[in-house]
Design an enzyme around this catalytic site. Structure first.
Site, PDB file in Angstrom:
ATOM      1  N   GLU A 182     -45.034  25.354   2.234  1.00  0.00           N
ATOM      2  CA  GLU A 182     -44.654  24.733   3.358  1.00  0.00           C
ATOM      3  C   GLU A 182     -45.720  23.503   2.856  1.00  0.00           C
ATOM      4  O   GLU A 182     -45.001  23.146   3.665  1.00  0.00           O
ATOM      5  CB  GLU A 182     -44.190  24.962   4.403  1.00  0.00           C
TER       6      GLU A 182
ATOM      7  N   ASP B  33     -39.397  31.966   8.617  1.00  0.00           N
ATOM      8  CA  ASP B  33     -39.714  30.561   8.960  1.00  0.00           C
ATOM      9  C   ASP B  33     -40.817  29.842   8.546  1.00  0.00           C
ATOM     10  O   ASP B  33     -40.979  28.182   9.029  1.00  0.00           O
ATOM     11  CB  ASP B  33     -40.267  30.928  10.565  1.00  0.00           C
TER      12      ASP B  33
ATOM     13  N   ARG C 213     -46.819  33.564   8.648  1.00  0.00           N
ATOM     14  CA  ARG C 213     -47.497  32.550   7.756  1.00  0.00           C
ATOM     15  C   ARG C 213     -46.545  32.874   6.256  1.00  0.00           C
ATOM     16  O   ARG C 213     -46.957  33.838   6.258  1.00  0.00           O
ATOM     17  CB  ARG C 213     -49.068  32.765   7.445  1.00  0.00           C
TER      18      ARG C 213
ATOM     19  N   HIS D 112     -40.412  26.023   9.907  1.00  0.00           N
ATOM     20  CA  HIS D 112     -41.173  26.614  10.751  1.00  0.00           C
ATOM     21  C   HIS D 112     -41.301  25.229  12.201  1.00  0.00           C
ATOM     22  O   HIS D 112     -42.216  25.013  13.193  1.00  0.00           O
ATOM     23  CB  HIS D 112     -43.187  26.145  10.297  1.00  0.00           C
TER      24      HIS D 112
END
Ligand code: NAI
Length: 329
Positions: free
Chosen positions: A263, A258, A234, A295
């Site tokens: 985000e 990622d 996260r 993600h």
């Protein structure tokens, strides 16, 4: 059950639709993200199906309750996007998909490491322009490197096994040690010792008030110069502004992410025609030693199938008042 499905993408429909007839639930797909403004779309549905960047805060939950929603079926493992206390207070049950394919995420973390360490992202672009020079592409072996794994649950454990397979020395930190990993050669130690000793650090713990910004100005003082930092867990586990500072002075030698702290309003959308307003991600993208994916670590056929199957089973269990093995408390 009637289910309002939020943040729908084509790959969601492709994985859920073929299974729906076996389960008998009615899905209404909405492209909208679930938040306080879109919650009204859940009217007439007993359940909502939500994903990682849906925003289930107090206001959203209250609206869902007013619309008659009894169940939140998260089609993901993490649940930091839900105010669980408020859901409990309102009597809304929350279920999730705890482990759909730990290997999907673990393999993506290793893909980030290999890309950064062997610069294949640069080689790909060069060769496509008939530039066959290998100047500047010198990489590093993974064999013999010390990898520190923070969080050895389902994904962290899968990642440890991959790293061991590459011949790495694997160190780990987790409040709960995994005996099987220890037998395979993983050495547990304190988080500070891990930060001091690892040449590559991979984050696999959940985002909680305790883990928020665990990589920050102070913890970055501890890491080895030139350390590689990988985060597929996260975004808010790392404090982006401190990481940018550490990249500028070479304290962090490589960054592969990622997930990104901000985000929520950026990822899962095609924004290629827009002017990027987020200064931090814009800065991150200027570093040659930073690799960002949006993600997608979970995004494999195998994982999507498992997400759909477990979500539909969770709906069945709730509907039939069976014990909820995937309830989030
Ligand atoms: P898990 O629940 O199996 O394992 C989490 C582990 O972290 C547990 O062993 C727990 O004891 C440990 N932990 C808790 N607090 C910690 C701390 N302060 N320091 C170190 N370890 C700590 O969860 P799983 O399935 O392994 O997933 C991990 C995380 O990966 C999820 O919470 C989610 O945020 C992220 N994730 C990311 C995906 C992506 O597509 N990028 C997809 C799926 C999950």
């Amino acid at each position: 059950m009637n289910v309002a499905f939020f943040s729908t993408k084509s790959y969601d429909k492709a994985s859920f639709d073929p299974l729906l007839s076996n389960f008998g639930h009615e899905f209404t797909y909405f492209e909208a993200k679930l938040d306080r403004y879109s919650a009204i779309l859940a009217k007439g549905h007993e359940a909502v199906c939500a994903f990682v960047n849906d925003h289930l805060d107090k206001v959203t939950l209250k609206k869902l309750k007013e619309e008659g929603v009894k169940l939140i079926a998260l089609r993901c493992a993490g649940y930091n996007q839900v105010d669980l206390q408020e859901a409990d207070r309102l009597g809304i049950t929350v279920v999730r998909v705890p482990a759909y394919s730990p290997e999907a995420v673990a393999e993506h973390a290793m893909a980030l490491i290999l890309t950064l360490s062997r610069k294949t992202h640069k080689a790909y672009n060069r060769v496509r322009e008939n530039n066959f020079s290998i100047e500047g592409l010198t990489g590093m072996n993974l064999h013999g490197k010390t990898i520190g794994v923070i969080g050895t649950g389902a994904i962290g454990a899968a990642f440890c096994k991959i790293a061991l397979g590459f011949g790495c020395k694997v160190l780990a930190f987790d409040p709960f040690e995994n005996q099987k990993l220890k037998e395979l050669g993983v050495a547990y130690l304190s988080v500070d010792d891990l930060l001091k000793k690892a040449e590559i650090i991979s984050m696999h713990c959940p985002l909680t008030p305790d883990t928020k910004h665990m990589i920050n100005k102070d913890s970055l003082q501890l890491i080895k110069d030139g350390c590689m930092l990988i985060n597929t867990s996260r975004g808010a586990l790392i404090e982006t502004k401190s990481v940018i500072r550490a990249l500028k002075i070479g304290k962090i030698g490589y960054l592969g992410i990622d997930v990104y702290e901000q985000e929520e309003n950026l990822f899962f959308q095609n924004r290629s025609e827009e002017i990027l307003q987020d200064e931090q991600i814009a800065r991150l993208m200027t570093f040659p030693n930073v690799l960002i994916t949006g993600h997608q670590a979970f995004l494999t056929h195998e994982a999507l199938y498992q997400i759909a199957k477990t979500t539909l089973e969770n709906l069945n269990d709730f509907e039939q008042s069976h014990p909820l093995k995937n309830e989030v408390n």
